[in-house]
Design a protein around this motif. Structure first.
Motif, short mmCIF file in Angstrom:
data_model
loop_
_atom_site.label_atom_id
_atom_site.label_comp_id
_atom_site.label_asym_id
_atom_site.label_seq_id
_atom_site.Cartn_x
_atom_site.Cartn_y
_atom_site.Cartn_z
N GLU A 158 0.86 -1.18 0.00
CA GLU A 158 0.00 0.00 0.00
C GLU A 158 0.90 1.23 0.00
N SER A 163 -2.95 6.33 -1.07
CA SER A 163 -4.08 6.06 -0.18
C SER A 163 -4.37 7.22 0.78
N GLU A 170 -7.78 3.87 -0.77
CA GLU A 170 -7.38 3.35 0.54
C GLU A 170 -7.18 1.84 0.57
N THR A 171 -7.83 1.10 -0.29
CA THR A 171 -7.70 -0.36 -0.24
C THR A 171 -6.84 -0.92 -1.38
#
Length: 199
Positions: A158, A163, A170-171
Motif C-alpha cells: 500500500e 491512499s 485506501e484499499t
C-alpha cells in the motif's frame, strides 16, 4: 556451476559517499514546518524536527549482515518465505509504502538462512525507493550472493502517496514480480512459488 565469490556472502551498508548531516536535517524540518505555517518552537512541535530527522535517517540506513552458507546436502527444491513485512519510503513523495514480500529461490551451491531472506527485504527497503526497483534489487542480491538455479520475488504494498492523498485509493495494493532462471522458465515451479499458501 561457478562457485560463489567470497565478497557476495555479506550484504553491507551502502557506501558512505554522502554522509548524513543530522543537524542540517533537523534545521530543514524546522524550516519546512515554518514554510507550512507552523511555529516549530511551539509546544510539542519543538521536538518534531529531531524526531522527523531521526525517523528519516532510520528509514534510509541499511543494516549489514552475513548471508550465505554451503549447500552441503545438495538441496534442490524451492525455498520460499512468505509474508515478509516491510516499510519503505517513496522517493517521489517521501511518504511510506508498506506491505509484504514473498521471496524464494531454487538452490545451487549455496543456501541462505531463512531469516536472511527477510533481512534482504529490510536492507533494500531502507532507502528512498520505488516498488519496482525494490523488487529487482531483492532478486539481484539473491542472484549475486547465491548463484541459484532460480529466483522469485513478489511484493505487494500500500502506498500512502496514493491512499492518504491524491486519488485516496485506501484499499488498493500494488503488486510487482521478478522471476529469474528456473522460476522464469519452468511454469510448474513458478506455480508452486505463487500457489503455495500457509495453512
Amino acid at each position: 556451476m561457478m562457485s560463489t565469490p567470497a565478497h557476495a556472502t555479506a550484504l553491507h551498508a551502502l557506501p558512505d559517499e554522502a554522509p548524513i548531516d543530522r543537524d542540517a536535517a533537523m534545521v530543514a524540518v524546522g524550516d519546512l514546518l515554518a514554510a507550512l505555517g507552523f511555529d516549530p518552537d511551539e509546544g510539542d512541535l519543538a521536538e518534531t524536527p529531531r524526531r522527523v530527522a531521526d525517523a528519516f535517517i532510520e528509514m534510509i540506513t541499511p543494516e549489514p549482515f552475513e548471508m550465505t552458507f554451503a549447500n552441503g546436502d545438495a538441496y534442490d527444491e524451492p525455498v520460499v518465505v512468505r509474508g515478509i513485512p516491510f516499510v519503505s519510503l517513496c522517493r517521489h513523495h517521501l511518504l511510506p509504502f508498506r506491505g509484504t514480500a514473498t521471496v524464494g529461490y531454487v538452490p545451487g551451491d549455496r543456501l541462505v538462512g531463512l531469516s536472511k531472506l527477510a533481512r534482504v527485504v529490510a536492507h533494500h527497503a531502507r532507502g528512498l525507493q520505488v516498488q519496482e526497483a525494490l523488487t529487482v534489487q531483492i532478486a539481484r542480491t539473491l542472484e549475486t550472493a547465491l548463484e541459484p538455479r532460480g529466483v522469485g520475488v513478489v511484493v505487494e504494498a500500500e502506498h500512502l502517496c496514493m491512499s492518504a492523498r491524491g486519488v485516496r485509493t485506501e484499499t488498493a495494493l500494488t503488486m510487482t514480480t521478478v522471476f529469474r532462471g528456473a522460476l522464469a522458465t519452468d511454469p510448474a515451479l513458478q506455480a508452486r512459488f505463487i500457489g503455495a499458501r500457509p495453512v
